[in-house]
Scaffold this motif. Structure first.
Motif, PDB file in Angstrom:
ATOM      1  N   HIS A 145      33.396 -15.669  -0.484  1.00  7.34           N
ATOM      2  CA  HIS A 145      34.159 -14.643  -1.195  1.00  7.34           C
ATOM      3  C   HIS A 145      33.366 -13.361  -1.401  1.00  7.34           C
ATOM      4  CE1 HIS A 145      37.783 -16.967  -2.314  1.00  7.34           C
ATOM      5  NE2 HIS A 145      36.967 -17.987  -2.220  1.00  7.34           N
ATOM      6  N   HIS A 146      32.151 -13.306  -0.901  1.00 11.59           N
ATOM      7  CA  HIS A 146      31.320 -12.109  -1.025  1.00 11.59           C
ATOM      8  C   HIS A 146      30.615 -11.871   0.314  1.00 11.59           C
ATOM      9  CE1 HIS A 146      31.833 -12.207  -5.401  1.00 11.59           C
ATOM     10  NE2 HIS A 146      31.568 -13.498  -5.331  1.00 11.59           N
ATOM     11  N   PRO A 147      30.275 -10.623   0.615  1.00 15.38           N
ATOM     12  CA  PRO A 147      29.446 -10.389   1.800  1.00 15.38           C
ATOM     13  C   PRO A 147      28.163 -11.207   1.697  1.00 15.38           C
ATOM     14  CG  PRO A 147      30.252  -8.312   0.897  1.00 15.38           C
ATOM     15  CD  PRO A 147      30.590  -9.379  -0.111  1.00 15.38           C
ATOM     16  N   ALA A 148      27.712 -11.735   2.799  1.00 15.50           N
ATOM     17  CA  ALA A 148      26.550 -12.628   2.741  1.00 15.50           C
ATOM     18  C   ALA A 148      25.704 -12.512   3.996  1.00 15.50           C
ATOM     19  CB  ALA A 148      26.998 -14.078   2.552  1.00 15.50           C
ATOM     20  N   LEU A 149      24.467 -12.934   3.852  1.00 13.60           N
ATOM     21  CA  LEU A 149      23.530 -13.048   4.964  1.00 13.60           C
ATOM     22  C   LEU A 149      23.044 -14.480   5.052  1.00 13.60           C
ATOM     23  CD1 LEU A 149      21.225  -9.929   4.439  1.00 13.60           C
ATOM     24  CD2 LEU A 149      22.864 -10.240   6.299  1.00 13.60           C
ATOM     25  N   LEU A 150      22.982 -14.989   6.253  1.00 15.81           N
ATOM     26  CA  LEU A 150      22.314 -16.260   6.515  1.00 15.81           C
ATOM     27  C   LEU A 150      21.103 -15.947   7.377  1.00 15.81           C
ATOM     28  CD1 LEU A 150      25.246 -18.720   7.277  1.00 15.81           C
ATOM     29  CD2 LEU A 150      24.116 -18.259   5.113  1.00 15.81           C
ATOM     30  N   VAL A 151      19.927 -16.260   6.847  1.00 18.47           N
ATOM     31  CA  VAL A 151      18.680 -15.899   7.516  1.00 18.47           C
ATOM     32  C   VAL A 151      17.912 -17.167   7.873  1.00 18.47           C
ATOM     33  CG1 VAL A 151      16.545 -14.575   7.368  1.00 18.47           C
ATOM     34  CG2 VAL A 151      18.592 -13.758   6.164  1.00 18.47           C
ATOM     35  N   VAL A 152      17.820 -17.453   9.150  1.00 22.33           N
ATOM     36  CA  VAL A 152      17.014 -18.583   9.621  1.00 22.33           C
ATOM     37  C   VAL A 152      15.578 -18.077   9.801  1.00 22.33           C
ATOM     38  CG1 VAL A 152      16.687 -20.287  11.442  1.00 22.33           C
ATOM     39  CG2 VAL A 152      19.002 -19.567  10.807  1.00 22.33           C
ATOM     40  N   HIS A 153      14.629 -18.810   9.227  1.00 20.75           N
ATOM     41  CA  HIS A 153      13.243 -18.327   9.250  1.00 20.75           C
ATOM     42  C   HIS A 153      12.257 -19.486   9.241  1.00 20.75           C
ATOM     43  CE1 HIS A 153      12.531 -19.137   4.864  1.00 20.75           C
ATOM     44  NE2 HIS A 153      13.838 -19.050   4.849  1.00 20.75           N
ATOM     45  N   ASP A 154      11.029 -19.187   9.601  1.00 17.99           N
ATOM     46  CA  ASP A 154       9.958 -20.170   9.475  1.00 17.99           C
ATOM     47  C   ASP A 154       9.578 -20.290   8.001  1.00 17.99           C
ATOM     48  OD1 ASP A 154       9.869 -20.460  12.234  1.00 17.99           O
ATOM     49  OD2 ASP A 154       8.393 -18.852  12.467  1.00 17.99           O
ATOM     50  N   ASP A 155       9.360 -21.494   7.555  1.00 19.12           N
ATOM     51  CA  ASP A 155       9.027 -21.738   6.151  1.00 19.12           C
ATOM     52  C   ASP A 155       7.567 -21.363   5.900  1.00 19.12           C
ATOM     53  OD1 ASP A 155       9.214 -22.635   3.503  1.00 19.12           O
ATOM     54  OD2 ASP A 155       8.581 -24.663   4.068  1.00 19.12           O
ATOM     55  N   LYS A 156       7.331 -20.053   5.809  1.00 19.28           N
ATOM     56  CA  LYS A 156       5.974 -19.564   5.613  1.00 19.28           C
ATOM     57  C   LYS A 156       5.918 -18.580   4.447  1.00 19.28           C
ATOM     58  CE  LYS A 156       4.414 -20.187  10.380  1.00 19.28           C
ATOM     59  NZ  LYS A 156       3.795 -19.548  11.565  1.00 19.28           N
ATOM     60  N   LYS A 182      14.311 -28.140   6.005  1.00 22.77           N
ATOM     61  CA  LYS A 182      14.365 -29.535   6.416  1.00 22.77           C
ATOM     62  C   LYS A 182      13.029 -30.237   6.204  1.00 22.77           C
ATOM     63  CE  LYS A 182      18.053 -28.835   9.778  1.00 22.77           C
ATOM     64  NZ  LYS A 182      18.488 -28.970  11.188  1.00 22.77           N
ATOM     65  N   ASP A 183      11.928 -29.456   6.226  1.00 20.38           N
ATOM     66  CA  ASP A 183      10.601 -30.024   5.991  1.00 20.38           C
ATOM     67  C   ASP A 183       9.651 -28.875   5.687  1.00 20.38           C
ATOM     68  OD1 ASP A 183       8.634 -31.855   5.687  1.00 20.38           O
ATOM     69  OD2 ASP A 183       8.591 -32.521   7.785  1.00 20.38           O
ATOM     70  N   VAL A 184       8.591 -29.169   4.989  1.00 21.73           N
ATOM     71  CA  VAL A 184       7.621 -28.146   4.606  1.00 21.73           C
ATOM     72  C   VAL A 184       7.010 -27.514   5.857  1.00 21.73           C
ATOM     73  CG1 VAL A 184       5.457 -27.703   3.394  1.00 21.73           C
ATOM     74  CG2 VAL A 184       7.095 -29.318   2.443  1.00 21.73           C
ATOM     75  N   GLY A 185       7.019 -26.180   5.900  1.00 25.16           N
ATOM     76  CA  GLY A 185       6.411 -25.463   7.006  1.00 25.16           C
ATOM     77  C   GLY A 185       7.238 -25.400   8.267  1.00 25.16           C
ATOM     78  N   LYS A 186       8.444 -25.958   8.238  1.00 25.55           N
ATOM     79  CA  LYS A 186       9.305 -25.953   9.422  1.00 25.55           C
ATOM     80  C   LYS A 186      10.373 -24.869   9.276  1.00 25.55           C
ATOM     81  CE  LYS A 186       7.101 -29.521  11.112  1.00 25.55           C
ATOM     82  NZ  LYS A 186       6.231 -29.415  12.301  1.00 25.55           N
ATOM     83  N   MET A 187      11.507 -25.078   9.933  1.00 24.04           N
ATOM     84  CA  MET A 187      12.598 -24.116   9.879  1.00 24.04           C
ATOM     85  C   MET A 187      13.284 -24.161   8.511  1.00 24.04           C
ATOM     86  SD  MET A 187      15.869 -23.756  12.459  1.00 24.04           S
ATOM     87  CE  MET A 187      14.777 -23.573  13.877  1.00 24.04           C
ATOM     88  N   ALA A 188      13.693 -22.994   8.017  1.00 24.63           N
ATOM     89  CA  ALA A 188      14.361 -22.902   6.726  1.00 24.63           C
ATOM     90  C   ALA A 188      15.544 -21.938   6.831  1.00 24.63           C
ATOM     91  CB  ALA A 188      13.392 -22.440   5.648  1.00 24.63           C
ATOM     92  N   LEU A 189      16.395 -21.966   5.823  1.00 24.05           N
ATOM     93  CA  LEU A 189      17.585 -21.122   5.821  1.00 24.05           C
ATOM     94  C   LEU A 189      17.744 -20.455   4.466  1.00 24.05           C
ATOM     95  CD1 LEU A 189      20.302 -20.186   7.146  1.00 24.05           C
ATOM     96  CD2 LEU A 189      21.333 -22.220   6.101  1.00 24.05           C
ATOM     97  N   MET A 190      17.827 -19.127   4.476  1.00 23.85           N
ATOM     98  CA  MET A 190      18.159 -18.355   3.278  1.00 23.85           C
ATOM     99  C   MET A 190      19.650 -18.045   3.284  1.00 23.85           C
ATOM    100  SD  MET A 190      15.313 -15.366   2.712  1.00 23.85           S
ATOM    101  CE  MET A 190      14.206 -15.467   4.132  1.00 23.85           C
TER     102      MET A 190
END
Length: 220
Positions: A145-156, A182-190
């Motif tokens: 219901h609001h403008p949004a960003l999905l940011v895939v990033h390295d968990d650093k 999904k795990d520490v230091g791996k791929m993450a999602l904002m």
């Protein structure tokens, strides 16, 4: 549940008998379409709880496919969405699931084409409001219901701060932010919901940041 206005109670302008089972379902399908960035060639839609029991009578099936075709909740074409999808060559499969979920109006949407696929889980929480609670295995909370960003990033270290700094520089106010990994230091999602439309130049600037893999914008 807290409502901000009377329109949250009576629901949106829509096609169908139920804001939860039709408008909410259409929005789940449309968010999946937005995230996929194109029209899928196939879709497998799993219904849980109340959705599984009543989706045919309440039009949940035609609504969610209408969303995949990029129809808004009030679009008259939703009524013919299954026929229109077939005419486009989109293969649709519905599954009635027995598993018990945390929310009775739950749908899992898996869509794809020759280039890739996407899977999300959405719930319809009433009044046409939805939440996307899972995307490609990431846990998240996205209202749609609001403008949004999905940011895939390295968990650093510093990845979240660098994105926030760019948004602050462009005077973009963050209404809600959630981070899943999904795990520490791996791929993450904002998951970042904001108060105003995000210009393409901001997206381009975000993609140049270190440790940022992909930035997807979702319009309101």
């Amino acid at each position: 549940m807290k409502y901000k206005s009377v329109f949250d109670i009576i629901g949106p302008v829509m096609i169908g008998p139920s804001s939860s089972h039709t408008a909410g379902a259409a929005r789940i399908g449309r968010v999946a379409r937005d995230l996929f960035r194109r029209e899928p060639k196939w879709a497998t839609i799993s219904f849980y709880g109340s959705f599984a029991k009543t989706y045919k009578g309440h039009g949940t099936d035609v609504a969610i496919v209408g969303g995949l075709l990029d129809f808004d909740t009030y679009d008259e074409r939703i009524k013919e969405s299954l026929t229109l999808a077939k005419e486009k060559g989109m293969k649709i499969r519905f599954i009635e699931e027995d598993a018990i979920t945390d929310h009775p109006n739950t749908a899992k949407v898996t869509i794809g084409d020759d280039e890739g696929e996407l899977e999300l889980v959405g719930i319809s929480i009433g009044g046409g409001k939805i939440e996307i609670i899972e995307l490609n295995g990431f846990q998240l909370k996205l209202s749609g219901h609001h403008p949004a960003l999905l940011v895939v990033h390295d968990d650093k270290f510093g990845a979240i701060a660098s994105v926030s700094n760019i948004l602050a520089k462009h005077a973009i106010n963050i209404g809600h932010m959630d981070v899943s990994r999904k795990d520490v230091g791996k791929m993450a999602l904002m998951t970042i919901e904001v108060d105003q439309t995000i210009d393409e130049k901001v997206i381009e600037e975000l993609t140049t940041l270190p440790n940022i893999t992909q930035v997807t914008r979702i319009a309101e």
